[in-house]
Design a protein around this motif. Structure first.
Motif, PDB file in Angstrom:
ATOM      1  N   GLU A   9      -2.814  -0.800   0.042  1.00 52.16           N
ATOM      2  CA  GLU A   9      -2.272  -1.518  -1.277  1.00 52.16           C
ATOM      3  C   GLU A   9      -3.250  -2.847  -1.266  1.00 52.16           C
ATOM      4  N   HIS A 107       1.466  -1.974 -10.254  1.00 49.29           N
ATOM      5  CA  HIS A 107       1.459  -1.286  -8.680  1.00 49.29           C
ATOM      6  C   HIS A 107       2.967  -2.340  -8.951  1.00 49.29           C
ATOM      7  N   PRO A 108       4.353  -2.096  -9.573  1.00 51.58           N
ATOM      8  CA  PRO A 108       5.031  -3.241  -9.058  1.00 51.58           C
ATOM      9  C   PRO A 108       5.358  -3.357  -8.080  1.00 51.58           C
ATOM     10  N   TYR A 109       5.894  -2.064  -6.330  1.00 50.13           N
ATOM     11  CA  TYR A 109       5.650  -2.360  -6.010  1.00 50.13           C
ATOM     12  C   TYR A 109       4.855  -3.254  -4.726  1.00 50.13           C
ATOM     13  N   ILE A 112       6.150  -7.174  -5.923  1.00 52.42           N
ATOM     14  CA  ILE A 112       7.325  -7.983  -5.717  1.00 52.42           C
ATOM     15  C   ILE A 112       6.771  -8.055  -4.134  1.00 52.42           C
ATOM     16  N   LYS A 113       5.938  -7.562  -3.495  1.00 53.27           N
ATOM     17  CA  LYS A 113       5.432  -8.519  -2.071  1.00 53.27           C
ATOM     18  C   LYS A 113       5.285  -9.272  -2.544  1.00 53.27           C
ATOM     19  N   TYR A 116       7.904 -11.682  -3.770  1.00 55.36           N
ATOM     20  CA  TYR A 116       8.932 -12.370  -2.533  1.00 55.36           C
ATOM     21  C   TYR A 116       7.576 -13.226  -1.680  1.00 55.36           C
TER      22      TYR A 116
END
Length: 167
Positions: A9, A107-109, A112-113, A116
């Protein structure tokens, strides 16, 4: 802000990060400037100041290695709320507003991390800032009371009487 990301990632984030190095005393942006970049400190430190009503600058935060700043202007598409100046030679990553939003789309995931962790940090900063603002309001109220009260007797002075008569 990348601590939750896997090595794969992080590889997806690297193209959006632009390394730069600046000398001590470099102003990265002024209060009121348009915000177009998020900053992540690799080495060094950055002081954040705001301009007080009387014209003096007040330091409200210092950021060091691994910390980020500048995100609020990107999210809100608003002017910078403070001035940021390097305290020492500093190495930074910058991420443009366009790159940040492209990361969210592509890369939405991953986004999100990152968001956050950014939200957790920003929430803590707002708590700290609200404490500072409460202190400033208390100081202002105490100064107002000192201005209208005789320090020896505690009785209201002429300034108070003039203000009350005007109203």
């Amino acid at each position: 802000i990348f601590s939750l990301l896997s090595p794969g990632e992080i590889e997806n984030v690297l193209p959006a990060l632009h390394p730069t190095s600046v000398d001590a005393g470099t102003i990265l942006f002024h209060e009121g400037d348009e915000g177009q970049h998020l900053y992540i400190i690799r080495t060094g430190s950055v002081a954040t100041t705001i301009r007080l009503p009387g014209g003096a600058d007040q330091e409200i935060a210092e950021f060091g290695a691994g910390e980020f700043f500048g995100e609020m202007s990107i999210f809100e598409k608003a002017p910078r709320s403070a001035t940021c100046t390097t305290r020492e030679p500093t190495s930074l990553f910058t991420m443009s507003q366009e790159d940040f939003f492209r990361l969210i789309e592509d890369h939405p995931y991953i986004a999100i991390k990152i968001m956050y962790l950014m939200l957790q940090t920003t929430t803590q900063r707002l708590r700290n800032t609200s404490g500072f603002l409460v202190d400033m309001v208390r100081w202002g109220e105490a100064a107002r009371k000192r201005a209208i009260t005789d320090p020896l007797t505690g009785v209201s002075n002429r300034r108070y009487l003039d203000d009350v008569l005007r109203r």
